[in-house]
Design a protein around this motif. Structure first.
Motif, short mmCIF file in Angstrom:
data_model
loop_
_atom_site.label_atom_id
_atom_site.label_comp_id
_atom_site.label_asym_id
_atom_site.label_seq_id
_atom_site.Cartn_x
_atom_site.Cartn_y
_atom_site.Cartn_z
N VAL A 1 34.56 53.28 31.08
CA VAL A 1 35.17 54.09 30.04
C VAL A 1 36.61 53.68 29.86
O VAL A 1 37.47 53.38 30.79
CB VAL A 1 35.35 55.54 30.89
N ILE A 2 36.90 53.34 28.61
CA ILE A 2 38.03 53.37 27.88
C ILE A 2 38.65 54.88 27.20
O ILE A 2 37.90 55.34 26.50
CB ILE A 2 38.26 52.23 26.83
N ASN A 3 39.80 55.18 27.74
CA ASN A 3 40.46 56.35 27.13
C ASN A 3 41.37 56.12 26.01
O ASN A 3 42.36 55.21 26.45
CB ASN A 3 41.24 57.24 28.11
N ASN A 4 41.15 56.26 24.76
CA ASN A 4 42.23 55.88 23.83
C ASN A 4 43.08 56.90 23.34
O ASN A 4 43.88 56.98 22.50
CB ASN A 4 41.39 55.15 22.71
N ARG A 5 43.03 58.15 24.21
CA ARG A 5 43.82 59.02 23.87
C ARG A 5 45.30 59.29 24.71
O ARG A 5 45.16 59.03 25.83
CB ARG A 5 43.27 60.63 24.23
N PRO A 6 46.46 59.50 24.14
CA PRO A 6 47.69 59.65 24.75
C PRO A 6 47.66 61.02 25.62
O PRO A 6 47.26 62.04 25.10
CB PRO A 6 48.89 59.62 23.92
N ASP A 7 48.10 60.95 26.80
CA ASP A 7 48.23 62.18 27.55
C ASP A 7 49.06 63.31 26.87
O ASP A 7 48.58 64.51 26.93
CB ASP A 7 48.85 62.04 28.90
N ALA A 8 49.77 62.86 25.86
CA ALA A 8 50.50 63.96 25.32
C ALA A 8 49.96 64.67 24.35
O ALA A 8 50.29 65.88 23.86
CB ALA A 8 51.61 63.27 24.46
N GLU A 9 48.50 64.36 23.90
CA GLU A 9 47.88 65.20 23.12
C GLU A 9 46.84 65.73 23.73
O GLU A 9 45.93 66.73 22.82
CB GLU A 9 47.34 64.42 21.86
N ILE A 10 46.62 65.96 24.89
CA ILE A 10 45.83 66.46 25.66
C ILE A 10 46.08 67.64 26.86
O ILE A 10 47.23 67.18 27.15
CB ILE A 10 44.49 65.47 26.12
N PRO A 11 45.19 68.44 27.15
CA PRO A 11 45.82 68.95 28.42
C PRO A 11 45.83 68.18 29.64
O PRO A 11 44.92 67.37 29.63
CB PRO A 11 44.51 70.25 28.26
#
Length: 142
Positions: free
Chosen positions: A32-42
């Protein structure tokens, strides 16, 4: 969970949950590759939490945060490296799957025809036509 295959070995998805990871593994994905920055998610979806859950489910996990509107060549090379390191089918996710499609297309410029890099994601609603000149330039340079 809404898995959208771009190739037999690379699919994209809007945000997934930790509870989705066993089904992702059962579907044949190895990473799995996470392309979301932590700053935009809970916090419950931050990379550290998702990594722990993915590894517990038997999946490799890669974090490659792509900031919306600020995609870098480092993101592109990191995505390509993660895909290569996975050694099998990969599911990449972000808010909608669009950023995952963009880094995939840019990482494959010169390896896959530009029209295909644009048309394949378009089947899933991702409009990458604005990347055409960049894809062509990368194809020529690489």
């Amino acid at each position: 969970m809404d898995i959208r295959p771009l190739t037999p070995t690379y699919a994209v998805s809007p945000q997934i949950e930790t509870s989705d990871l066993p089904a992702i593994k059962a579907a044949g994905f190895v990473a799995v590759i996470n392309n979301r920055p932590d700053a935009e998610i809970p916090p419950n979806l931050h990379s550290s939490t998702m990594r722990s859950a993915a590894e517990a489910a038997g999946l490799a996990f890669f974090a490659n945060p792509v900031i919306g509107g600020m995609l870098t060549m480092e993101n592109v090379t990191e995505q390509a490296a993660a895909i290569q390191a996975a050694g099998g089918p990969v599911l990449a996710y972000c808010a909608s799957g669009n950023r995952c499609s963009m880094v995939w297309a840019l990482a494959h410029a010169g390896q896959i025809a530009t029209d295909d890099l644009i048309n394949i994601p378009a089947r899933h609603g991702y409009q990458l036509e604005a990347l055409r000149n960049q894809l062509n330039a990368l194809a020529k340079s690489g």
